[in-house]
Design a protein around this motif. Structure first.
Motif, PDB file in Angstrom:
ATOM      1  N   THR A   1     -39.135  -0.971  50.113  1.00  0.00           N
ATOM      2  CA  THR A   1     -40.213  -1.806  49.595  1.00  0.00           C
ATOM      3  C   THR A   1     -41.033  -2.360  50.745  1.00  0.00           C
ATOM      4  O   THR A   1     -40.491  -3.076  51.602  1.00  0.00           O
ATOM      5  N   SER A   2     -42.306  -2.049  50.773  1.00  0.00           N
ATOM      6  CA  SER A   2     -43.188  -2.537  51.825  1.00  0.00           C
ATOM      7  C   SER A   2     -43.202  -4.062  51.827  1.00  0.00           C
ATOM      8  O   SER A   2     -43.209  -4.703  50.763  1.00  0.00           O
ATOM      9  N   ASP A   3     -43.209  -4.646  53.027  1.00  0.00           N
ATOM     10  CA  ASP A   3     -43.325  -6.095  53.143  1.00  0.00           C
ATOM     11  C   ASP A   3     -44.690  -6.571  52.657  1.00  0.00           C
ATOM     12  O   ASP A   3     -44.851  -7.727  52.266  1.00  0.00           O
ATOM     13  N   THR A   4     -45.680  -5.681  52.658  1.00  0.00           N
ATOM     14  CA  THR A   4     -46.990  -5.970  52.092  1.00  0.00           C
ATOM     15  C   THR A   4     -46.977  -5.474  50.651  1.00  0.00           C
ATOM     16  O   THR A   4     -46.876  -4.260  50.421  1.00  0.00           O
ATOM     17  N   PRO A   5     -47.038  -6.382  49.683  1.00  0.00           N
ATOM     18  CA  PRO A   5     -46.931  -5.966  48.281  1.00  0.00           C
ATOM     19  C   PRO A   5     -47.943  -4.884  47.907  1.00  0.00           C
ATOM     20  O   PRO A   5     -49.094  -4.900  48.341  1.00  0.00           O
ATOM     21  N   GLY A   6     -47.457  -3.916  47.134  1.00  0.00           N
ATOM     22  CA  GLY A   6     -48.313  -2.874  46.592  1.00  0.00           C
ATOM     23  C   GLY A   6     -48.525  -1.654  47.466  1.00  0.00           C
ATOM     24  O   GLY A   6     -49.169  -0.703  47.032  1.00  0.00           O
ATOM     25  N   VAL A   7     -48.000  -1.640  48.687  1.00  0.00           N
ATOM     26  CA  VAL A   7     -48.218  -0.485  49.558  1.00  0.00           C
ATOM     27  C   VAL A   7     -47.277   0.656  49.170  1.00  0.00           C
ATOM     28  O   VAL A   7     -47.704   1.777  48.961  1.00  0.00           O
ATOM     29  N   PHE A   8     -45.966   0.387  49.090  1.00  0.00           N
ATOM     30  CA  PHE A   8     -44.999   1.340  48.557  1.00  0.00           C
ATOM     31  C   PHE A   8     -43.752   0.586  48.112  1.00  0.00           C
ATOM     32  O   PHE A   8     -43.417  -0.459  48.642  1.00  0.00           O
ATOM     33  N   ASP A   9     -43.114   1.115  47.092  1.00  0.00           N
ATOM     34  CA  ASP A   9     -41.895   0.515  46.538  1.00  0.00           C
ATOM     35  C   ASP A   9     -41.116   1.632  45.856  1.00  0.00           C
ATOM     36  O   ASP A   9     -41.463   2.065  44.763  1.00  0.00           O
TER      37      ASP A   9
ATOM     38  N   GLY B   1     -50.939   2.710  60.994  1.00  0.00           N
ATOM     39  CA  GLY B   1     -50.451   1.377  61.330  1.00  0.00           C
ATOM     40  C   GLY B   1     -48.945   1.315  61.210  1.00  0.00           C
ATOM     41  O   GLY B   1     -48.277   2.308  60.924  1.00  0.00           O
ATOM     42  N   THR B   2     -48.409   0.129  61.422  1.00  0.00           N
ATOM     43  CA  THR B   2     -46.971  -0.104  61.302  1.00  0.00           C
ATOM     44  C   THR B   2     -46.727  -0.856  60.005  1.00  0.00           C
ATOM     45  O   THR B   2     -47.336  -1.899  59.750  1.00  0.00           O
ATOM     46  N   TYR B   3     -45.826  -0.323  59.193  1.00  0.00           N
ATOM     47  CA  TYR B   3     -45.529  -0.879  57.876  1.00  0.00           C
ATOM     48  C   TYR B   3     -44.066  -1.307  57.810  1.00  0.00           C
ATOM     49  O   TYR B   3     -43.182  -0.481  57.556  1.00  0.00           O
ATOM     50  N   PRO B   4     -43.786  -2.593  58.033  1.00  0.00           N
ATOM     51  CA  PRO B   4     -42.412  -3.070  57.869  1.00  0.00           C
ATOM     52  C   PRO B   4     -42.007  -2.979  56.391  1.00  0.00           C
ATOM     53  O   PRO B   4     -42.842  -3.127  55.496  1.00  0.00           O
ATOM     54  N   TYR B   5     -40.728  -2.720  56.158  1.00  0.00           N
ATOM     55  CA  TYR B   5     -40.228  -2.654  54.787  1.00  0.00           C
ATOM     56  C   TYR B   5     -38.816  -3.221  54.723  1.00  0.00           C
ATOM     57  O   TYR B   5     -38.181  -3.483  55.746  1.00  0.00           O
TER      58      TYR B   5
END
Length: 135
Positions: free
Chosen positions: A86-94, A112-116
């Motif tokens: 689950t992406s730490d930024t809501p709605g990016v990927f889950d 970019g870098t996507y923390p999850y």
């Protein structure tokens, strides 16, 4: 004269040496859970599959991954419980991945870098680095 016991001992020693060499080769290619980015040659080749880019979940840990933008990413859950990516930024990927199963999702289109994290295991964190091809 070499006895049967001497021949068996040499055979076992040779077999152990081969096993150690194979293990060393496998471990040196692991990269500590990181997957090396393929050589960037312009656009993402259509031959890239989810199997080329994977996040592995094992022992309540994520592997980290660098992948080109908008490529399919396989998530392989080797644990006996369900996890999410689950992406730490809501709605990016889950992505919800059942125990001992796999799922696929598309990497974000923006580099970019996507923390999850795993929504059911708050201590589990990882990051997906998305890069622009052809730079």
């Amino acid at each position: 004269m070499m006895t049967e016991s001497d021949r068996y001992g040499r055979y076992c020693a040779a077999l152990n040496a081969v096993a150690i060499l194979v293990l060393a080769c496998l471990l040196s290619g692991c990269g500590g859970g990181h997957q090396a980015a393929p050589k960037q040659t312009g656009t993402t080749p259509p031959s890239l599959l989810a199997s080329d880019f994977a996040i592995t979940i094992e022992n309540n840990n994520f592997s980290h991954l660098s992948a080109p933008r908008a490529v399919q990413i396989k998530v392989l859950n080797k644990d006996d419980i369900e996890h999410t990516v689950t992406s730490d930024t809501p709605g990016v990927f889950d992505v919800h991945v059942p125990p001992r199963d796999e799922r696929v999702f598309i990497a974000p289109d923006k580099p970019g870098t996507y923390p999850y994290h795993s929504s059911d295991q708050p201590s589990m964190h990882g990051e997906l680095v998305v890069y622009q091809t052809g730079q």
